[in-house]
Design a protein around this motif. Structure first.
Motif, PDB file in Angstrom:
ATOM      1  N   HIS A  95      -3.946   8.637  -4.490  1.00  0.00           N
ATOM      2  CA  HIS A  95      -3.340   7.391  -4.034  1.00  0.00           C
ATOM      3  C   HIS A  95      -4.411   6.456  -3.469  1.00  0.00           C
ATOM      4  N   VAL A 113       2.270   4.954  -6.298  1.00  0.00           N
ATOM      5  CA  VAL A 113       1.448   4.432  -7.382  1.00  0.00           C
ATOM      6  C   VAL A 113       2.263   4.523  -8.663  1.00  0.00           C
ATOM      7  N   THR A 142       0.864   3.805 -12.530  1.00  0.00           N
ATOM      8  CA  THR A 142      -0.001   4.755 -13.196  1.00  0.00           C
ATOM      9  C   THR A 142       0.808   5.735 -14.017  1.00  0.00           C
ATOM     10  N   ASN A 161      -8.311   0.995  -8.713  1.00  0.00           N
ATOM     11  CA  ASN A 161      -7.350   0.396  -9.614  1.00  0.00           C
ATOM     12  C   ASN A 161      -7.501   0.892 -11.043  1.00  0.00           C
ATOM     13  N   TYR A 177      -6.938   5.422  -6.158  1.00  0.00           N
ATOM     14  CA  TYR A 177      -6.355   4.462  -7.087  1.00  0.00           C
ATOM     15  C   TYR A 177      -6.293   3.071  -6.460  1.00  0.00           C
ATOM     16  N   ARG A 178      -5.951   3.030  -5.182  1.00  0.00           N
ATOM     17  CA  ARG A 178      -5.920   1.738  -4.495  1.00  0.00           C
ATOM     18  C   ARG A 178      -7.303   1.111  -4.447  1.00  0.00           C
ATOM     19  N   MET A 207       0.829  -1.206   0.000  1.00  0.00           N
ATOM     20  CA  MET A 207       0.000   0.000   0.000  1.00  0.00           C
ATOM     21  C   MET A 207       0.863   1.256   0.000  1.00  0.00           C
TER      22      MET A 207
END
Lengths: 228, 188
Positions: free
Chosen positions: B33, A70, A73, B40, B36-37, A66
């Motif tokens: 963030h 990210v 992306t 997805n 997006y988690r 986690m």
């Protein structure tokens, strides 16, 4: 002695409780005594020990996964700037939304007042609308009396020599009283002409003001509502 | 209470756009963030971030100053994400254009929609396995787990954000952790 406490600890904790304790430990909510109890249990219980290890691993990996940025992306500085400017471009002009929101919020905050205000508004609209709209000639009185009455255009004539025993109410018309009326004569939005031969025993009233008219409506509906 | 944030909210309330822009600056990446988690999907995560700031802006006056600003903004973003997750469920054909999101078809719903070959290398296989496992979590556990782990919020804060008692959050974290453990048991 050590043997004994171990046994007591083991007896005190079942696997169900142990799993719960493992979760609390991973939440950081287990105190030292409880942790020692858990340890004691796991030393004797292979299943719980395995679960503990798996859960701890899961916890650590989840945290790690986690936290990882990210990456997939492909989010660049430009993406960030683009998103920001598109957010700011979307914002509505403040003035409008604020006054609207304030009014709506006020309505939400005082539901009683809102309902009362609505009621008054609707009342006034309907009362004034009906006061302004009606320009039909309306005559009301007792049935025997009405047969004597002569209607000429918007003039209501009580002819000479006739005698009305009850009340007479005329809306939107001229009343010419040449005969006799025992009851009250009420003229709404009109005129009354009393001939020299005419005679009204009761009260005669002319109503042509909105407020008078409302007062008349209210009092007559109240007296109508109360059986006499 | 974060002094800077409450100050910015006050200024934004008075119509100071620059102050609001500052709030966007502070939170957009965190929200992205998180979204997006949850989702997805890059496009959807951006949409959630946009919608969140729009709502924040329109409801600034309703912001309760006794609450942390972060709690409030996370609450809005989480709710929007959960809404999208729920709406998304019945997607059958990959080629059919989604009825919920204009211009999006089934392919864009696939997690790997925008991975470039280079970024692919940066993610370890283990991480992918974990993300896949997280993705299969039911929404109510997913939101709790993500909030719990992503920004290391306390259980109390997660409870505040989701507007649920801490006991419920604890139960969900435990179940979510158990769920992940079972998923990962044979893979790791």
């Amino acid at each position: 002695m050590i043997e004994r406490t171990k046994k007591v600890g083991l007896a005190a904790m079942e696997c169900k409780v142990a799993i719960q304790a493992i979760h609390l430990y991973l939440d950081g909510e287990l105190d030292i005594d409880q942790f020692k109890q858990l340890e004691a249990h796991m030393n004797n219980c292979e299943g719980c020990k395995q679960q503990y290890e798996q859960l701890e691993k899961t916890d650590a990996m989840t945290q790690f996964a986690m936290h990882a940025p990210v990456m997939n992306t492909a989010r660049s500085e430009r993406d960030i700037a683009d998103l920001k400017s598109s957010i700011l471009a979307q914002l509505p002009t403040k003035q409008q939304t604020r006054s609207n929101a304030r009014f709506v919020r006020w309505l939400y905050r005082y539901p009683g007042l809102t309902a009362a205000a609505m009621f008054i508004v609707v009342m006034f609209i309907s009362v004034f609308a009906s006061w302004d709209q009606d320009n039909k000639l309306i005559i009301s009185g007792s049935q025997e009396d009405l047969q004597y009455i002569v209607i000429n255009g918007n003039t209501v004539i009580v002819p000479e020599g006739s005698k009305l025993t009850g009340d007479l109410v005329v809306e939107n018309g001229i009343v010419e009283v040449k005969g006799a009326v025992d009851g009250n004569v009420t003229v709404i939005d009109g005129k009354m002409v009393l001939a020299s031969t005419g005679h009204i025993a009761g009260q005669s009233k002319i109503i042509d003001q909105a407020l008078d008219w409302i007062w008349y409506k209210v009092t007559s509906s109240i007296s109508g509502a109360i059986p006499q | 209470m974060n002094l800077l944030e409450s100050q910015l909210v006050k200024l934004a309330l008075k119509g100071d756009q620059a102050a609001f822009a500052e709030l966007v600056e502070l939170y957009q990446e965190k929200l992205y963030h998180m979204a997006y988690r949850m989702l997805n999907n890059r496009q959807e995560a951006e949409d959630v971030v946009q919608d969140t700031f729009l709502r924040v802006y329109n409801n600034l006056e309703r912001y309760d100053v006794t609450m942390k600003f972060s709690t409030w903004i996370y609450r809005i973003a989480t709710n929007l994400s959960i809404d999208r997750l729920r709406k998304r469920k019945p997607v059958y054909s990959l080629d059919a254009e989604s009825s919920d999101y204009e211009g999006l078809d089934g392919y864009s719903m696939i997690p790997s929609d925008n991975r470039t070959p280079e970024s692919e290398l940066l993610i370890s296989e283990t991480q992918q396995i974990i993300h896949q496992a997280i993705d299969t979590l039911p929404p109510k556990y997913k939101s709790v787990m993500i909030l719990r782990y992503i920004h290391e919020l306390s259980l109390q804060e997660v409870g505040d954000i989701l507007d649920m008692p801490v006991t419920t959050i604890k139960t969900r974290v435990h179940r979510g952790r158990e769920f992940l453990r079972k998923k990962l048991e044979h893979k790791l």
